[in-house]
Scaffold this motif. Sequence first.
Motif, PDB file in Angstrom:
ATOM      1  N   LYS A  10       0.851  -1.195   0.000  1.00  0.00           N
ATOM      2  CA  LYS A  10       0.000   0.000   0.000  1.00  0.00           C
ATOM      3  C   LYS A  10       0.886   1.245   0.000  1.00  0.00           C
ATOM      4  CE  LYS A  10      -4.019  -2.027   2.277  1.00  0.00           C
ATOM      5  NZ  LYS A  10      -4.958  -1.939   3.420  1.00  0.00           N
ATOM      6  N   THR A  11       1.257   1.699  -1.170  1.00  0.00           N
ATOM      7  CA  THR A  11       2.128   2.864  -1.281  1.00  0.00           C
ATOM      8  C   THR A  11       1.288   4.137  -1.336  1.00  0.00           C
ATOM      9  OG1 THR A  11       2.140   2.734  -3.682  1.00  0.00           O
ATOM     10  CG2 THR A  11       3.838   1.512  -2.512  1.00  0.00           C
ATOM     11  N   ASP A  12       1.875   5.238  -0.871  1.00  0.00           N
ATOM     12  CA  ASP A  12       1.165   6.511  -0.861  1.00  0.00           C
ATOM     13  C   ASP A  12       2.169   7.635  -1.098  1.00  0.00           C
ATOM     14  OD1 ASP A  12       2.526   6.810   1.590  1.00  0.00           O
ATOM     15  OD2 ASP A  12       0.842   5.998   2.704  1.00  0.00           O
ATOM     16  N   ASP A  13       1.798   8.853  -0.733  1.00  0.00           N
ATOM     17  CA  ASP A  13       2.657   9.998  -1.029  1.00  0.00           C
ATOM     18  C   ASP A  13       3.557  10.383   0.137  1.00  0.00           C
ATOM     19  OD1 ASP A  13       0.804  10.974   0.714  1.00  0.00           O
ATOM     20  OD2 ASP A  13       0.190  12.689  -0.512  1.00  0.00           O
ATOM     21  N   LYS A  14       3.721   9.500   1.121  1.00  0.00           N
ATOM     22  CA  LYS A  14       4.532   9.861   2.286  1.00  0.00           C
ATOM     23  C   LYS A  14       6.015   9.959   1.954  1.00  0.00           C
ATOM     24  CE  LYS A  14       1.385   7.956   5.755  1.00  0.00           C
ATOM     25  NZ  LYS A  14       1.219   6.952   6.834  1.00  0.00           N
ATOM     26  N   MET A  15       6.457   9.202   0.956  1.00  0.00           N
ATOM     27  CA  MET A  15       7.887   9.170   0.636  1.00  0.00           C
ATOM     28  C   MET A  15       8.203  10.248  -0.398  1.00  0.00           C
ATOM     29  SD  MET A  15       9.554   6.267   2.031  1.00  0.00           S
ATOM     30  CE  MET A  15      10.405   5.307   0.811  1.00  0.00           C
ATOM     31  N   THR A  16       7.998  11.506  -0.007  1.00  0.00           N
ATOM     32  CA  THR A  16       8.318  12.624  -0.871  1.00  0.00           C
ATOM     33  C   THR A  16       9.379  13.483  -0.199  1.00  0.00           C
ATOM     34  OG1 THR A  16       6.622  14.067   0.065  1.00  0.00           O
ATOM     35  CG2 THR A  16       5.969  12.664  -1.794  1.00  0.00           C
ATOM     36  N   LYS A  17      10.159  14.175  -0.998  1.00  0.00           N
ATOM     37  CA  LYS A  17      11.217  15.030  -0.465  1.00  0.00           C
ATOM     38  C   LYS A  17      10.641  16.112   0.441  1.00  0.00           C
ATOM     39  CE  LYS A  17      15.697  16.027  -0.625  1.00  0.00           C
ATOM     40  NZ  LYS A  17      16.743  15.066  -0.243  1.00  0.00           N
ATOM     41  N   ALA A  18       9.505  16.678   0.021  1.00  0.00           N
ATOM     42  CA  ALA A  18       8.911  17.773   0.788  1.00  0.00           C
ATOM     43  C   ALA A  18       8.433  17.310   2.157  1.00  0.00           C
ATOM     44  CB  ALA A  18       7.746  18.375   0.010  1.00  0.00           C
ATOM     45  N   ARG A  19       7.889  16.104   2.229  1.00  0.00           N
ATOM     46  CA  ARG A  19       7.353  15.626   3.498  1.00  0.00           C
ATOM     47  C   ARG A  19       8.417  14.986   4.375  1.00  0.00           C
ATOM     48  NH1 ARG A  19       6.121  11.069   5.982  1.00  0.00           N
ATOM     49  NH2 ARG A  19       4.372  11.040   7.445  1.00  0.00           N
ATOM     50  N   ALA A  20       9.234  14.109   3.776  1.00  0.00           N
ATOM     51  CA  ALA A  20      10.124  13.267   4.565  1.00  0.00           C
ATOM     52  C   ALA A  20      11.561  13.776   4.623  1.00  0.00           C
ATOM     53  CB  ALA A  20      10.116  11.854   4.004  1.00  0.00           C
ATOM     54  N   GLY A  21      12.014  14.479   3.591  1.00  0.00           N
ATOM     55  CA  GLY A  21      13.393  14.942   3.564  1.00  0.00           C
ATOM     56  C   GLY A  21      14.348  13.920   2.981  1.00  0.00           C
ATOM     57  N   GLY A  22      14.130  12.650   3.284  1.00  0.00           N
ATOM     58  CA  GLY A  22      14.997  11.591   2.784  1.00  0.00           C
ATOM     59  C   GLY A  22      14.628  10.278   3.437  1.00  0.00           C
ATOM     60  N   ILE A  23      15.100   9.178   2.871  1.00  0.00           N
ATOM     61  CA  ILE A  23      14.733   7.859   3.372  1.00  0.00           C
ATOM     62  C   ILE A  23      15.266   7.616   4.774  1.00  0.00           C
ATOM     63  CG2 ILE A  23      16.725   6.753   2.276  1.00  0.00           C
ATOM     64  CD1 ILE A  23      13.220   5.241   2.851  1.00  0.00           C
ATOM     65  N   PHE A  24      16.441   8.144   5.098  1.00  0.00           N
ATOM     66  CA  PHE A  24      16.972   7.957   6.444  1.00  0.00           C
ATOM     67  C   PHE A  24      16.209   8.793   7.467  1.00  0.00           C
ATOM     68  CE2 PHE A  24      20.398   6.077   4.076  1.00  0.00           C
ATOM     69  CZ  PHE A  24      20.852   5.068   4.911  1.00  0.00           C
ATOM     70  N   TYR A  25      15.703   9.946   7.073  1.00  0.00           N
ATOM     71  CA  TYR A  25      14.852  10.728   7.962  1.00  0.00           C
ATOM     72  C   TYR A  25      13.521  10.008   8.196  1.00  0.00           C
ATOM     73  CZ  TYR A  25      17.972  14.687   7.081  1.00  0.00           C
ATOM     74  OH  TYR A  25      19.058  15.505   6.979  1.00  0.00           O
ATOM     75  N   GLU A  26      12.947   9.491   7.121  1.00  0.00           N
ATOM     76  CA  GLU A  26      11.595   8.931   7.183  1.00  0.00           C
ATOM     77  C   GLU A  26      11.561   7.555   7.834  1.00  0.00           C
ATOM     78  OE1 GLU A  26       7.584   8.015   6.663  1.00  0.00           O
ATOM     79  OE2 GLU A  26       8.626   9.926   6.658  1.00  0.00           O
ATOM     80  N   LYS A  27      12.489   6.683   7.465  1.00  0.00           N
ATOM     81  CA  LYS A  27      12.420   5.288   7.898  1.00  0.00           C
ATOM     82  C   LYS A  27      13.626   4.823   8.701  1.00  0.00           C
ATOM     83  CE  LYS A  27       8.615   4.030   5.551  1.00  0.00           C
ATOM     84  NZ  LYS A  27       7.387   3.515   6.200  1.00  0.00           N
ATOM     85  N   LEU A  28      14.816   5.169   8.231  1.00  0.00           N
ATOM     86  CA  LEU A  28      16.019   4.483   8.701  1.00  0.00           C
ATOM     87  C   LEU A  28      16.716   5.165   9.869  1.00  0.00           C
ATOM     88  CD1 LEU A  28      17.377   3.335   5.229  1.00  0.00           C
ATOM     89  CD2 LEU A  28      15.780   2.187   6.769  1.00  0.00           C
TER      90      LEU A  28
END
Length: 213
Positions: free
Chosen positions: A29-47
Amino acid sequence: YTRCLKQVLETGLVGEPLHMLLVQLSGPKTDDKMTKARAGGIFYEKLCHQIDYFRFWLGEPERVMAYAAPIALRQYDIPDNVTSVLVFPGGRSGSIAFDTTRAAQVGGTSDHGDRGHFYELVLTCTRGSLTYDAWTERVEVVRFNHRSDNCNELVDSIDVRARFGEPVYDLENQDSDFLVSVRDGKPLANPASDALISMEWVEKAEASLVSGG
C-alpha cells in the motif's frame, strides 16, 4: 523485543555482538509519504530508527556508506531501494537493506497480510545469533561454534509478547520512561542530546546517498 535481546545477551549464550542486519521490505500500500517535501529523505523517514538501534547495541559509529538504486515507484521522489553499512569500533558493523517494491510478493502473516510488510532484525554475535521477526513477534536464538560437527543449532524460539506481556507497538509503554521522568523531574534515560547524535549520522547517510556511496 529490545528487552528480550538484552536478556539473552546477558546470559552469555551467544557471546558479544559483532554485526546487526536490518532487512525491511515495505508493504504494497504505497502513498505519497515518501516525498522530499514531506520526509526529507529515506533515512529521515524510515532508517533513523535503525541507526539509533545500531548505536544502542554496537556503540558510536566511525563511518557510514549508503547507496541507492534508481527510484522504482513513480509516486516517490526519495530513494526507495537503499543499502547501507555503518562501521563501529573493533570492526563491528551494521547493515541495512531497505526495499519498497518486493513486499507484495513476500506477504505478511495471516494477521497482517494486507500490509505485506517484512521486517527482520538479526544480531550476530561471537557464539550465536538472535533474529527478531516483527510480525510474528518472536526472537529465534541460534548457537554456533560449539558443536563438533560444526552445525548451527536453534536453541530457543521466544514469543516476545507471551514472555514480556506487552505489545511491540505500545507507545505508552515505550515512552513511559520519558513521561515518568518529566513528571518526577528526573534525568531522561534518552535525552534529546543523544537523539541529536543519531540524527547527525542520518545526515551523513543522506550525504553518502547523494555522493553515490
